[in-house]
Design an enzyme around this catalytic site. Sequence first.
Site, mmCIF file in Angstrom:
data_model
loop_
_atom_site.group_PDB
_atom_site.id
_atom_site.type_symbol
_atom_site.label_atom_id
_atom_site.label_comp_id
_atom_site.label_asym_id
_atom_site.label_seq_id
_atom_site.Cartn_x
_atom_site.Cartn_y
_atom_site.Cartn_z
ATOM 1 N N SER A 132 0.874 -1.177 0.000
ATOM 2 C CA SER A 132 0.000 0.000 0.000
ATOM 3 C C SER A 132 0.906 1.221 0.000
ATOM 4 C CB SER A 132 -0.868 0.005 1.261
ATOM 5 O OG SER A 132 -1.402 1.300 1.481
ATOM 6 N N TYR A 176 -1.643 -1.356 10.451
ATOM 7 C CA TYR A 176 -1.799 -1.613 9.014
ATOM 8 C C TYR A 176 -0.536 -1.182 8.261
ATOM 9 C CZ TYR A 176 -3.953 -1.415 4.362
ATOM 10 O OH TYR A 176 -4.251 -1.604 3.039
HETATM 11 N N1 LIG Z 1 -8.944 -0.376 -0.836
HETATM 12 C C1 LIG Z 1 -7.865 0.346 -0.623
HETATM 13 O O1 LIG Z 1 -7.915 1.591 -0.506
HETATM 14 C C2 LIG Z 1 -6.530 -0.318 -0.531
HETATM 15 C C3 LIG Z 1 -5.386 0.484 -0.598
HETATM 16 C C4 LIG Z 1 -4.141 -0.118 -0.528
HETATM 17 C C5 LIG Z 1 -4.040 -1.494 -0.366
HETATM 18 N N2 LIG Z 1 -5.175 -2.235 -0.270
HETATM 19 C C6 LIG Z 1 -5.016 -3.676 -0.092
HETATM 20 O O2 LIG Z 1 -5.655 -4.349 -1.171
HETATM 21 C C7 LIG Z 1 -6.087 -5.640 -0.722
HETATM 22 C C8 LIG Z 1 -7.540 -5.838 -1.109
HETATM 23 O O3 LIG Z 1 -8.290 -4.808 -0.491
HETATM 24 P P1 LIG Z 1 -9.790 -4.462 -0.902
HETATM 25 O O4 LIG Z 1 -9.945 -3.011 -0.631
HETATM 26 O O5 LIG Z 1 -10.107 -5.018 -2.236
HETATM 27 O O6 LIG Z 1 -10.530 -5.276 0.272
HETATM 28 P P2 LIG Z 1 -11.914 -6.112 0.334
HETATM 29 O O7 LIG Z 1 -12.258 -6.180 1.779
HETATM 30 O O8 LIG Z 1 -12.916 -5.546 -0.622
HETATM 31 O O9 LIG Z 1 -11.463 -7.555 -0.169
HETATM 32 C C9 LIG Z 1 -10.592 -8.362 0.577
HETATM 33 C C10 LIG Z 1 -11.023 -9.822 0.443
HETATM 34 O O10 LIG Z 1 -10.069 -10.617 1.165
HETATM 35 C C11 LIG Z 1 -10.798 -11.662 1.806
HETATM 36 N N3 LIG Z 1 -10.015 -12.153 2.952
HETATM 37 C C12 LIG Z 1 -9.826 -11.534 4.154
HETATM 38 N N4 LIG Z 1 -9.095 -12.329 4.956
HETATM 39 C C13 LIG Z 1 -8.809 -13.456 4.249
HETATM 40 C C14 LIG Z 1 -8.093 -14.637 4.550
HETATM 41 N N5 LIG Z 1 -7.519 -14.822 5.758
HETATM 42 N N6 LIG Z 1 -7.973 -15.593 3.599
HETATM 43 C C15 LIG Z 1 -8.556 -15.428 2.378
HETATM 44 N N7 LIG Z 1 -9.270 -14.321 2.044
HETATM 45 C C16 LIG Z 1 -9.395 -13.356 2.978
HETATM 46 C C17 LIG Z 1 -12.090 -11.009 2.250
HETATM 47 O O11 LIG Z 1 -13.108 -11.983 2.490
HETATM 48 C C18 LIG Z 1 -12.406 -10.114 1.052
HETATM 49 O O12 LIG Z 1 -13.231 -10.773 0.097
HETATM 50 C C19 LIG Z 1 -5.796 -5.695 0.776
HETATM 51 O O13 LIG Z 1 -4.563 -6.368 0.996
HETATM 52 C C20 LIG Z 1 -5.668 -4.238 1.161
HETATM 53 O O14 LIG Z 1 -4.839 -4.052 2.289
HETATM 54 C C21 LIG Z 1 -6.421 -1.688 -0.362
#
Ligand SMILES: NC(=O)c1ccc[n+]([C@@H]2O[C@H](COP(=O)([O-])OP(=O)(O)OC[C@H]3O[C@@H](n4cnc5c(N)ncnc54)[C@H](O)[C@@H]3O)[C@@H](O)[C@H]2O)c1
Length: 257
Positions: free
Chosen positions: A141, A154
Amino acid sequence: MRLANKIAIITGSGSGIGQASAFLFAQEGAVVIVNDLDVQKGTDTVEQIRAAGGNAEFIRGDVTSPTDMELLVQEVIAKYGHIDVLFNNAGISGVGALHEIEPDTLDRILSINIKGVFIPSKYVLPHMMERKSGSIINMSSCIAEIGLARRASYAATKGAVLSLTKSMQVDYASYGIRVNALLPGTIMTPFVENYLRTSYEDPEAAIASLKTRQLSGDLGRPDDVAKAALFLASDDSKFMMGSPLYIDGGVVFGKNA
Ligand SMILES: NC(=O)c1ccc[n+]([C@@H]2O[C@H](COP(=O)([O-])OP(=O)(O)OC[C@H]3O[C@@H](n4cnc5c(N)ncnc54)[C@H](O)[C@@H]3O)[C@@H](O)[C@H]2O)c1
C-alpha cells in the site's frame, strides 16, 4: 489476451481489488483460481466470470493457514499442472494509534497481511522454481511510504510486505520468477467503505477530505489497481523485478499545496 492459458491464483478475490483483478485476468485469457474465506463472495465472482465467457474456479481457503494453502496449491497442480501467477491480495484494515490497538487485533492484522503473503508463496514457489517461470504480485500500500494518522498496525504490515517483496525477488530471480509489489492509494472498495463507516461520524465529509489528499482529486477504483496487477502478471512487465508500483493518484510523490 495478455494472459492466454496462464493459471493465476488471486487470494481474497471475492471482493474489491481482487475481484476486479479476477474479472480482468479472465478477460485476458487466464484460468483464474478465485480464493477467499467467504464462500458466497467467491462463488459469486466465479459465476460472473463464467457468465462473461471466462474460465475460473473457486477454492475456499484462509491465507494464514498452511494446511488450506498447501491443499489449494495441490488442487491447482493436480488439475492444471502448473501455476503462472500468484497475486497475494487478501488483506484487512487496521485503525488506531499504537496505544489504542488491542494485542489480539494486532496479531490478526499481522497474520492476515504478512503471513497471508508468506504462506501461499511458500507452497506456490517450488512449482514456479521447477518451471523456472512465474510472476508473484504482493499487495502492499502507499502507506508503506508515508505516515498516515491512526494506521500504525496496518502501515507496519504493508511496509513488511514491501520488504518481503524485495527479499523474495533476490532469492528467486535466478529461477526466472519475478516478484513485485502494488502500492495503491485509497481505492473505493467494501474495505474502505466499511472503514469510513466505522471510523468517522460523517463518512461523506471523510471522503471529501480523502479526495483532497489525492492529486487526482478523486479516489481510485478497483479496476485502476486491477490494470496494474495485469501489467505485473503479464510479460509486458518482464523487466520489472522487486519493484513497487504506485497506483495512488499522486499521494506519495505529489504535494497539493
Ligand atoms: N482499498 C484500498 O484503498 C486499498 C489500498 C491499498 C491497499 N489495499 C489492499 O488491497 C487488498 C484488497 O483490499 P480491498 O480493498 O479489495 O478489500 P476487500 O475487503 O474488498 O477484499 C478483501 C477480500 O479478502 C478476503 N479475505 C480476508 N481475509 C482473508 C483470509 N484470511 N484468507 C482469504 N481471504 C481473505 C475477504 O473476504 C475479502 O473478500 C488488501 O490487501 C488491502 O490491504 C487496499
